[in-house]
Design an enzyme around this catalytic site. Structure first.
Site, mmCIF file in Angstrom:
data_model
loop_
_atom_site.group_PDB
_atom_site.id
_atom_site.type_symbol
_atom_site.label_atom_id
_atom_site.label_comp_id
_atom_site.label_asym_id
_atom_site.label_seq_id
_atom_site.Cartn_x
_atom_site.Cartn_y
_atom_site.Cartn_z
ATOM 1 N N LYS A 134 0.874 -1.180 0.000
ATOM 2 C CA LYS A 134 0.000 0.000 0.000
ATOM 3 C C LYS A 134 0.914 1.235 0.000
ATOM 4 O O LYS A 134 1.168 1.854 1.043
ATOM 5 C CB LYS A 134 -0.923 -0.050 1.224
ATOM 6 C CG LYS A 134 -2.086 0.901 1.153
ATOM 7 C CD LYS A 134 -3.102 0.607 2.237
ATOM 8 C CE LYS A 134 -4.108 1.723 2.456
ATOM 9 N NZ LYS A 134 -4.904 2.112 1.298
HETATM 10 N N1 PMP Z 1 -7.733 -1.695 -2.687
HETATM 11 C C1 PMP Z 1 -7.163 -0.483 -2.603
HETATM 12 C C2 PMP Z 1 -6.434 0.072 -3.783
HETATM 13 C C3 PMP Z 1 -7.270 0.256 -1.411
HETATM 14 O O1 PMP Z 1 -6.723 1.480 -1.324
HETATM 15 C C4 PMP Z 1 -7.982 -0.275 -0.324
HETATM 16 C C5 PMP Z 1 -8.123 0.507 0.941
HETATM 17 N N2 PMP Z 1 -7.049 0.287 1.806
HETATM 18 C C6 PMP Z 1 -8.558 -1.555 -0.472
HETATM 19 C C7 PMP Z 1 -8.410 -2.236 -1.665
HETATM 20 C C8 PMP Z 1 -9.317 -2.193 0.657
HETATM 21 O O2 PMP Z 1 -8.450 -2.573 1.680
HETATM 22 P P1 PMP Z 1 -8.919 -2.593 3.189
HETATM 23 O O3 PMP Z 1 -10.123 -3.420 3.270
HETATM 24 O O4 PMP Z 1 -7.786 -3.188 3.929
HETATM 25 O O5 PMP Z 1 -9.180 -1.196 3.586
#
Ligand code: PMP
Length: 309
Positions: A160
Site C-alpha cells: 500500500k
Molecule cells: N484496494 C485499494 C487500492 C485500497 O486502497 C484499499 C483501501 N485500503 C482496499 C483495496 C481495501 O483494503 P482494506 O479493506 O484493507 O481497507
C-alpha cells in the site's frame, strides 16, 4: 473546498505534536518520488467504547508494504500500535479514521532512496460514509475505468504505497467527472482488478466470488473479513479471475474496504446489477460486518481493539 475535519494532535516520529506543526521539508524524498507506505483503518463507537477494527492486521500490512520496498520502520509493531491508540485517546475521538504513514524523509534527493531517513506519522480524524450517506442501503453507480491497474511487475499492488495512488487518482477522477461514484479498473490481462480504493465482490447463485491476490489488487482487510463472514454464514466463497462481463450479469456486486465498508453496487456502466438495489446476500454480509463493528454481536474473531486503556 472540503477540508479534513482536523483533530488536535498528530503523532510524529514518536511524539504527539499540534496538528499544524506536523510538517515535512519540501525536498523530502516522498514528495518527489511517492515513497510512502500507509494504512487506513476505522475506529468505531461500540457499546464498550471506541474500538479499532483489525488493528493488528493493519499494522502487519504496513510492515509488509514497507518490506517490499526495503524500508525499515524505526519503531516496533507494538510502538506503532500504542502510538495509534494514544493518538485516538489524546484527540478524544469516539469514532474516526486512522492514517499511519511511513515515508522516506529529507536527506539525499537521488532516486535511490536508501540514504534517506524513514519517518512515521499517525493522524486520526472524524469521518463518515466514504461514498455518501445513503449508499450503504441504496448502492452506488460505477463504471469500468479506461485506466488499467499497473502490472504486477511494475508497482506491486500488495504494497500500500503512496505512488500506487496516482493510478487510483486517475480512476477516481475519471469516474467522478463522468457522473459515477467510483471506477473499477481492469488489470493488464483485461480482467477485473479493483476500485480506486476498495476490493470488489460479486454474488452469483448464492456463491460469493472475489478475484485472487494475483489480479493486481491490494490484499484488503475488509476483503478478508467478508470472506470469513460469508463462509461462516454458509456461503461458498470462491477466489477466481473475473472477466468484466461477469459483473454485469451477476446477481449482486459490492465493494469492500475500510473506507467504503461493505457498499452495494447498483449499476456498472449504466447496466443495472440484479434488482438494481442492495441484494439479500450483500445485506446479510453487511449485517454481520456492522454487527461486529458496532459491538452488537460478539467479537468471536478478536477483531476489535478497545481504545481505552
Ligand atoms: N484496494 C485499494 C487500492 C485500497 O486502497 C484499499 C483501501 N485500503 C482496499 C483495496 C481495501 O483494503 P482494506 O479493506 O484493507 O481497507
Amino acid at each position: 473546498m472540503a477540508k479534513l475535519p482536523e483533530a488536535e494532535f498528530i503523532w510524529f516520529n514518536g511524539k504527539l505534536i499540534p496538528w499544524h506543526e506536523a510538517k515535512i521539508h519540501v525536498l523530502s524524498h516522498v514528495v518527489h518520488y511517492g515513497s510512502s507506505f500507509f494504512e487506513g483503518m476505522r475506529c468505531y463507537e461500540t457499546n464498550q467504547g471506541a474500538a479499532i477494527f483489525r488493528l493488528d492486521e493493519h499494522i502487519d500490512r504496513l510492515f509488509d508494504s514497507c518490506k517490499i520496498y526495503r524500508v525499515e520502520i524505526p519503531f516496533s509493531k507494538q510502538e506503532i500500535k500504542e502510538g495509534i491508540l494514544e493518538t485516538i485517546r489524546t484527540n478524544k475521538l469516539s469514532s474516526c479514521y486512522v492514517r499511519p504513514i511511513v515515508y522516506r524523509g529529507y536527506g539525499l534527493l537521488s532516486v535511490d532512496p536508501l540514504g534517506c531517513p524513514v519517518e512515521v506519522a499517525i493522524g486520526a480524524w472524524n469521518w463518515g460514509a466514504y461514498l455518501g450517506p445513503d449508499v450503504l442501503e441504496n448502492g452506488v453507480d460505477v463504471c469500468v475505468s479506461s485506466w488499467t491497474r499497473p502490472a504486477p511487475n511494475t508497482h506491486p499492488a500488495l504494497s500500500k504505497a503512496g505512488g500506487n495512488y496516482l493510478n487510483s487518482q486517475l480512476i477516481r477522477m475519471e469516474a467522478i467527472e463522468n457522473g459515477y461514484s467510483e471506477g473499477i479498473a481492469l488489470n493488464t490481462n483485461g480482467l477485473i482488478s479493483e476500485g480506486s480504493g476498495e476490493n470488489i465482490f460479486l454474488v452469483q447463485d448464492n456463491t460469493v466470488i472475489t478475484n485472487s491476490l494475483a489480479s493486481s489488487v491490494l490484499g484488503g482487510i475488509t476483503r478478508n473479513s467478508v470472506m470469513t463472514l460469508a463462509r461462516e454464514a454458509g456461503f461458498e466463497v470462491v477466489e477466481q479471475e473475473i472477466p468484466r462481463e461477469m459483473l454485469y450479469i451477476a446477481d449482486e456486486v459490492f465493494f469492500a474496504g475500510s473506507a467504503v465498508e461493505v457498499t452495494p453496487v447498483r449499476s456498472i456502466d449504466r447496466i443495472t446489477i440484479g434488482s438494481g438495489t442492495r441484494g439479500p446476500v450483500t445485506k446479510t454480509i453487511q449485517e454481520l460486518f456492522f454487527g461486529i463493528t458496532t459491538g452488537q454481536t460478539s467479537d468471536i474473531h478478536g477483531w476489535m481493539t478497545l481504545v481505552k486503556s
